[in-house]
Motif scaffolding. Structure first.
Motif, mmCIF file in Angstrom:
data_model
loop_
_atom_site.group_PDB
_atom_site.id
_atom_site.type_symbol
_atom_site.label_atom_id
_atom_site.label_comp_id
_atom_site.label_asym_id
_atom_site.label_seq_id
_atom_site.Cartn_x
_atom_site.Cartn_y
_atom_site.Cartn_z
ATOM 1 N N ASP A 9 0.843 -1.209 0.000
ATOM 2 C CA ASP A 9 0.000 0.000 0.000
ATOM 3 C C ASP A 9 0.875 1.254 0.000
ATOM 4 N N LEU A 13 1.125 4.140 -2.834
ATOM 5 C CA LEU A 13 0.796 5.542 -2.548
ATOM 6 C C LEU A 13 1.962 6.463 -2.913
ATOM 7 N N LEU A 16 1.969 6.732 -6.687
ATOM 8 C CA LEU A 16 0.878 7.609 -7.135
ATOM 9 C C LEU A 16 1.229 9.076 -6.882
ATOM 10 N N LEU A 40 -6.851 1.516 0.893
ATOM 11 C CA LEU A 40 -6.623 2.713 0.073
ATOM 12 C C LEU A 40 -7.923 3.422 -0.290
ATOM 13 N N TYR A 70 -6.252 7.062 -1.461
ATOM 14 C CA TYR A 70 -5.404 7.090 -2.660
ATOM 15 C C TYR A 70 -5.629 8.356 -3.484
#
Length: 182
Positions: A9, A13, A16, A40, A70
């Motif tokens: 995760d 992140l 992203l 998320l 997210y």
């Protein structure tokens, strides 16, 4: 839902956030990526910090959100790159080297006494009149501040006088799950 993020995760992140900074700086627009994963999709507050060679380059966040984590991470990353009033908006040249740190926040909790602030565990949000200031938990640790210095620095960040936290200020604490690029 109060589950900790796992390493996959966190990695996603950070990826992203990096893509959000890069696309926003290059095109002027955030290209929102969509992801799945229960942790998320949970709405949570977060701050995204951008550093260049270890020095702060931008930091923006939100304590609460009705958006999935997210999505907020991407929005805050783009904002930290282009909207932090302390810095000029990042340009293409700035994309060569920057590091990201994400702080996923617990809800704010109002405290009755400054004695309740635990350096290293708590971040601090201070409100007095129309002034507000926030410092993330890791800031006090990075600067090796004691509790009083942490409170003073948060008051100064709010644009107040050094001792304004001592009287008439509302103090809130929060914790953060902090992770950064390797």
């Amino acid at each position: 839902m109060n589950e900790k993020l796992n390493s996959a995760d966190k990695k996603l992140l950070l990826q992203l956030a990096r893509e959000a900074v890069t696309s926003t700086v290059q095109t002027g627009k955030l290209k929102m990526q969509i992801v799945a994963g229960e942790r998320l999709l949970t709405p949570k507050g977060c701050f995204v910090t951008i550093k260049k060679r270890g020095t702060l380059r931008g930091c923006i966040g939100n304590f609460t959100s009705d958006k999935p984590l997210y999505q907020l991470v991407q929005e805050m990353a783009a904002s930290a790159a282009t909207r932090d009033p302390r810095f000029y908006p990042m340009k293409e040249d700035d994309l060569a080297e920057f590091e990201l740190e994400i702080s996923v926040l617990s809800p704010l909790s109002k405290i009755e006494s400054p004695e309740e602030v635990e350096v290293g565990k708590h971040g601090l949000y201070l409100e007095k009149n129309f002034s507000r200031g926030v410092l993330l938990p890791q800031v006090a640790v990075e600067h090796k501040w004691d509790r009083e210095t942490f409170l003073t620095q948060t008051a100064l960040k709010a644009g107040l006088k050094r001792d304004d936290w001592k009287e008439g200020a509302d103090l809130y604490v929060f914790s953060a799950e902090v992770f950064a690029e390797p």
